[in-house]
Design a protein around this motif. Structure first.
Motif, PDB file in Angstrom:
ATOM      1  N   GLN A  42       0.826  -1.211   0.000  1.00 19.63           N
ATOM      2  CA  GLN A  42       0.000   0.000   0.000  1.00 19.63           C
ATOM      3  C   GLN A  42       0.856   1.256   0.000  1.00 19.63           C
ATOM      4  N   ALA A  43       1.929   1.243   0.769  1.00 20.74           N
ATOM      5  CA  ALA A  43       2.820   2.403   0.828  1.00 20.74           C
ATOM      6  C   ALA A  43       3.442   2.652  -0.546  1.00 20.74           C
ATOM      7  N   LEU A  44       3.861   1.572  -1.214  1.00 22.04           N
ATOM      8  CA  LEU A  44       4.457   1.711  -2.549  1.00 22.04           C
ATOM      9  C   LEU A  44       3.442   2.280  -3.532  1.00 22.04           C
ATOM     10  N   PHE A  45       2.207   1.827  -3.415  1.00 24.01           N
ATOM     11  CA  PHE A  45       1.172   2.293  -4.325  1.00 24.01           C
ATOM     12  C   PHE A  45       0.889   3.782  -4.105  1.00 24.01           C
ATOM     13  N   ALA A  46       0.834   4.185  -2.831  1.00 20.06           N
ATOM     14  CA  ALA A  46       0.606   5.597  -2.512  1.00 20.06           C
ATOM     15  C   ALA A  46       1.739   6.449  -3.077  1.00 20.06           C
ATOM     16  N   LEU A  47       2.955   5.968  -2.927  1.00 23.29           N
ATOM     17  CA  LEU A  47       4.130   6.681  -3.428  1.00 23.29           C
ATOM     18  C   LEU A  47       4.038   6.853  -4.940  1.00 23.29           C
ATOM     19  N   PHE A  48       3.623   5.777  -5.623  1.00 25.27           N
ATOM     20  CA  PHE A  48       3.466   5.795  -7.078  1.00 25.27           C
ATOM     21  C   PHE A  48       2.461   6.859  -7.507  1.00 25.27           C
ATOM     22  N   LEU A  49       1.326   6.927  -6.788  1.00 23.84           N
ATOM     23  CA  LEU A  49       0.286   7.920  -7.115  1.00 23.84           C
ATOM     24  C   LEU A  49       0.810   9.336  -6.939  1.00 23.84           C
ATOM     25  N   ILE A  50       1.550   9.549  -5.801  1.00 18.02           N
ATOM     26  CA  ILE A  50       2.069  10.900  -5.520  1.00 18.02           C
ATOM     27  C   ILE A  50       3.039  11.317  -6.625  1.00 18.02           C
ATOM     28  N   ILE A  51       3.914  10.394  -7.037  1.00 15.84           N
ATOM     29  CA  ILE A  51       4.880  10.698  -8.097  1.00 15.84           C
ATOM     30  C   ILE A  51       4.154  11.057  -9.396  1.00 15.84           C
ATOM     31  N   LEU A  52       3.118  10.269  -9.717  1.00 12.92           N
ATOM     32  CA  LEU A  52       2.356  10.491 -10.940  1.00 12.92           C
ATOM     33  C   LEU A  52       1.744  11.894 -10.949  1.00 12.92           C
ATOM     34  N   ILE A  53       1.127  12.277  -9.815  1.00 20.78           N
ATOM     35  CA  ILE A  53       0.483  13.600  -9.734  1.00 20.78           C
ATOM     36  C   ILE A  53       1.534  14.699  -9.858  1.00 20.78           C
ATOM     37  N   CYS A  54       2.698  14.516  -9.203  1.00 20.87           N
ATOM     38  CA  CYS A  54       3.771  15.505  -9.272  1.00 20.87           C
ATOM     39  C   CYS A  54       4.231  15.701 -10.715  1.00 20.87           C
ATOM     40  N   VAL A  55       4.405  14.578 -11.433  1.00 20.12           N
ATOM     41  CA  VAL A  55       4.856  14.653 -12.822  1.00 20.12           C
ATOM     42  C   VAL A  55       3.857  15.442 -13.654  1.00 20.12           C
ATOM     43  N   LEU A  56       2.542  15.164 -13.438  1.00 19.87           N
ATOM     44  CA  LEU A  56       1.503  15.853 -14.206  1.00 19.87           C
ATOM     45  C   LEU A  56       1.532  17.352 -13.942  1.00 19.87           C
ATOM     46  N   ILE A  57       1.598  17.719 -12.640  1.00 17.73           N
ATOM     47  CA  ILE A  57       1.613  19.150 -12.288  1.00 17.73           C
ATOM     48  C   ILE A  57       2.849  19.824 -12.880  1.00 17.73           C
ATOM     49  N   ASN A  58       3.968  19.146 -12.800  1.00 14.18           N
ATOM     50  CA  ASN A  58       5.219  19.671 -13.348  1.00 14.18           C
ATOM     51  C   ASN A  58       5.092  19.925 -14.842  1.00 14.18           C
ATOM     52  N   ASN A  59       4.526  18.930 -15.559  1.00 19.00           N
ATOM     53  CA  ASN A  59       4.337  19.062 -17.001  1.00 19.00           C
ATOM     54  C   ASN A  59       3.494  20.272 -17.352  1.00 19.00           C
ATOM     55  N   ILE A  60       2.382  20.403 -16.605  1.00 16.94           N
ATOM     56  CA  ILE A  60       1.479  21.523 -16.881  1.00 16.94           C
ATOM     57  C   ILE A  60       2.200  22.842 -16.667  1.00 16.94           C
ATOM     58  N   SER A  61       2.893  22.961 -15.547  1.00 20.84           N
ATOM     59  CA  SER A  61       3.514  24.255 -15.255  1.00 20.84           C
ATOM     60  C   SER A  61       4.629  24.569 -16.258  1.00 20.84           C
ATOM     61  N   ILE A  62       5.403  23.532 -16.659  1.00 20.31           N
ATOM     62  CA  ILE A  62       6.450  23.769 -17.677  1.00 20.31           C
ATOM     63  C   ILE A  62       5.815  24.274 -18.969  1.00 20.31           C
ATOM     64  N   ASN A  63       4.717  23.594 -19.401  1.00 13.81           N
ATOM     65  CA  ASN A  63       4.071  23.973 -20.649  1.00 13.81           C
ATOM     66  C   ASN A  63       3.455  25.358 -20.579  1.00 13.81           C
ATOM     67  N   LEU A  64       2.872  25.676 -19.414  1.00 13.14           N
ATOM     68  CA  LEU A  64       2.267  27.002 -19.262  1.00 13.14           C
ATOM     69  C   LEU A  64       3.336  28.092 -19.344  1.00 13.14           C
ATOM     70  N   THR A  65       4.483  27.839 -18.718  1.00 18.05           N
ATOM     71  CA  THR A  65       5.569  28.832 -18.761  1.00 18.05           C
ATOM     72  C   THR A  65       6.082  28.973 -20.191  1.00 18.05           C
ATOM     73  N   ARG A  66       6.207  27.826 -20.884  1.00 22.52           N
ATOM     74  CA  ARG A  66       6.761  27.857 -22.239  1.00 22.52           C
ATOM     75  C   ARG A  66       5.867  28.653 -23.181  1.00 22.52           C
ATOM     76  N   THR A  67       4.514  28.423 -23.106  1.00 24.77           N
ATOM     77  CA  THR A  67       3.631  29.176 -24.003  1.00 24.77           C
ATOM     78  C   THR A  67       3.452  30.602 -23.543  1.00 24.77           C
ATOM     79  N   GLY A  68       3.781  30.865 -22.287  1.00 25.00           N
ATOM     80  CA  GLY A  68       3.760  32.237 -21.783  1.00 25.00           C
ATOM     81  C   GLY A  68       2.388  32.815 -21.539  1.00 25.00           C
ATOM     82  N   ILE A  69       1.342  31.957 -21.504  1.00 26.07           N
ATOM     83  CA  ILE A  69       0.024  32.543 -21.253  1.00 26.07           C
ATOM     84  C   ILE A  69      -0.414  32.425 -19.795  1.00 26.07           C
ATOM     85  N   GLY A  70       0.306  31.654 -19.023  1.00 28.17           N
ATOM     86  CA  GLY A  70      -0.009  31.552 -17.596  1.00 28.17           C
ATOM     87  C   GLY A  70      -1.351  30.910 -17.334  1.00 28.17           C
ATOM     88  N   PHE A  71      -1.779  31.026 -16.092  1.00 33.44           N
ATOM     89  CA  PHE A  71      -3.022  30.400 -15.668  1.00 33.44           C
ATOM     90  C   PHE A  71      -3.918  31.490 -15.095  1.00 33.44           C
TER      91      PHE A  71
END
Lengths: 249, 298
Positions: B10-39
């Motif tokens: 269960q701990a490993l699974f929780a860790l996996f989910l947290i990593i997945l969410i972090c990657v998604l948020i990171n991707n979004i913020s990188i893309n938002l900065t790159r296009t320069g339109i912000g949120f």
């Protein structure tokens, strides 16, 4: 006097050629108590269920309260006329679980006979008093014991003032100590002259209350005798074998 | 303290989910900065500058995006509520026909359920829009005199006009959902003990009276959960409106995303709209459910 029920050569087959009813001819006179006995699967329930149209039959004639029923299946209106004058009590009580005891009893008088609610409720309370369960009027079926529920079912069947009552193993689903309260209620009805057809395994009831015993096996009527003869000196070998079987229990 | 095998998994699974969410948020913020339109949601108050064929409240292209979205939301709500009612009426009728005594009705309703359930909703919507309405061309059908007229402009019933887009979506969603509701109704009624039917019939009640006084009240607890999930499906399926050109919230959102280039904000609005709508439906059904079960047990 015309019989209340007259069946002539009633026959009903299920698929695979099994005969539930095999050429049955019987009659029930007004005020008579007919007890139907026999092993399970002998066709007793099927027989009394044809009397109020819950079962159809393939051939033969049936006349209930002067209304002739044929073997075709399209007699909805005739069957409804019969059902308004014939009460039925089931093995599993079949009370309406979402209605109170009083509503269970007043449903048919209000919906079928178009009686006023006050009048129907007053009559229902009289019936519940006769059955000794008037204190349960506002309760729901699940709050009552099996014996009490079956007495409610009898009161419900009586609410339409029927000319004939059908009982399909009314005590078979009850705890042994609850059987007598239901049989006593039925005994009182018989004393008041109610015509009844009763499918049961209760030997004492059959002896004391029955006017005639009908013994069935494999869809056939094996023997029709008065209780005195049937229980002491049954005419048929098959009847004697059955009686020995139930004595052992 | 001993850590069990299960807890490690269960701990490993929780860790996996947290990593997945972090990657998604990171991707979004990188893309938002790159296009320069912000949120940001400031664009909501800029003029939409597109026209809407149907709007329950006054609307013009100079109104804001927010107002346009609100029109879309009302349009969605309108088609969902009407379809919900119509689907329930048809579904209950078909479900009862399916178990009734009339042989012809039984066969027809079984065929209806089979055909409707085996074909995709999108196809059915296309059928209603292009075959049932648009193919009428200049023809105007008047099956009951001037009370009802059907043409490629839609339906006019007693002076109430429904567009061809709204009508085909309404019919498509209602017919599709009614087949499922019919099966839910049939299942619920079959769940009631057969002895109850014999019991009311023995008392001389006809089947219709027995059905609504004895059988349906006992079938409702079994019907309601299935009905709720069909209602939720209907609400979500209403987004197929875009296929027939009806301006529901999804279609309008789509246009807005194209114009503003703000898909993330757009989809957040869309997700919240449907979450809100469906929570409303399921809570409503839950209240009805509680009312029924508590009145039964008193």
């Amino acid at each position: 006097m015309l019989p209340i029920v007259k069946a002539t050569n009633l026959t009903k087959s299920y698929a695979k050629g099994i005969r539930a009813l095999d050429n049955i001819s019987i009659s029930v006179d007004p005020g008579e108590v007919l007890v139907v006995m026999g092993p399970s699967g002998s066709g007793k329930s099927t027989l009394i269920r044809t009397f109020n149209g819950l079962e159809t039959f393939d051939s033969g004639q049936l006349n209930v309260l002067g209304i002739p029923l044929g073997s075709n299946h399209n007699e909805e209106r005739k069957i409804r006329r019969i059902r308004k004058r014939v009460g039925m009590v089931f093995q599993q009580f079949n009370l309406f679980p979402h209605l109170s005891i009083l509503e269970n009893i007043t449903l048919a008088p209000i919906k079928v006979q178009k009686k006023k609610r006050d009048e129907a409720e007053h009559e229902a309370l009289v019936l519940l008093t006769q059955m000794g369960i008037e204190s349960h009027a506002q309760k729901y079926p699940s709050q009552l014991s099996g014996g009490e529920q079956q007495r409610v079912a009898i009161a419900r069947a009586l609410a339409l003032k029927p000319e004939l009552l059908l009982f399909d193993e009314p005590t078979s689903a009850l705890d042994p100590e609850r059987v007598n309260e239901v049989l006593d209620a039925m005994r009182r009805l018989a004393e008041q002259g109610m015509s009844m057809v009763v499918v049961t395994h209760e030997v004492n009831f059959a002896k004391e209350v029955g006017d005639k015993v009908l013994f069935m096996d494999s869809g056939k009527v094996i023997e029709t005798s008065t209780p005195d003869i049937f229980f002491l000196d049954a005419k048929h070998q098959r009847s004697r074998k059955f009686l020995n079987q139930i004595k052992k229990k | 303290m001993k850590i069990s095998y299960k807890e490690i998994i269960q701990a490993l699974f929780a860790l996996f989910l947290i990593i997945l969410i972090c990657v998604l948020i990171n991707n979004i913020s990188i893309n938002l900065t790159r296009t320069g339109i912000g949120f940001s949601f400031n664009w909501l108050f800029r003029p939409a500058s597109f026209a809407l064929a149907e709007h329950p409240l006054p609307y013009s292209p100079s109104d804001s995006y927010a107002w346009a979205l609100f029109m879309g939301w009302l349009n969605s709500l309108k088609v969902i509520i009407y379809s919900l009612l119509l689907a329930t009426v048809i579904g209950v009728f078909i479900g009862l026909s399916r178990i009734g005594k009339n042989e012809l009705l039984r066969v027809v309703s079984a065929g209806y359920i089979t055909i409707i359930r085996q074909t995709p909703l999108l196809l059915q919507l296309m059928f209603w829009y292009f075959v049932a309405f648009l193919s009428l061309k200049e023809t105007v059908l008047k099956p009951i005199g001037n009370l009802l007229s059907i043409s490629n402009q839609g339906i006019n019933f007693l002076g109430i006009t429904l567009s061809a887009e709204f009508s085909s979506l309404l019919l498509g969603l209602s017919v599709f959902t009614s087949a499922y509701i019919a099966e839910v109704v049939r299942g619920g009624i079959n769940s009631v003990d057969k002895g109850q039917w014999e019991s009311f019939r023995s008392l001389g009640l006809n089947d219709f009276t027995g059905l609504y006084t004895i059988i349906i009240p006992q079938a409702l607890p079994a019907i309601l959960p299935g009905l709720t999930s069909q209602y939720l499906n209907l609400a979500k399926n209403s987004t197929l409106a875009i296929a027939v050109g009806y301006s529901d919230i999804y279609a309008i959102n789509d246009t807005i995303i194209n114009q503003t280039g703000r898909p993330i904000e757009g989809f957040i609005i869309l997700l919240l709209s449907f979450l809100f709508l469906n929570l409303f439906i399921s809570n409503g059904m839950e209240i009805i459910n509680t009312m029924i079960t508590s009145s039964k047990n008193n």
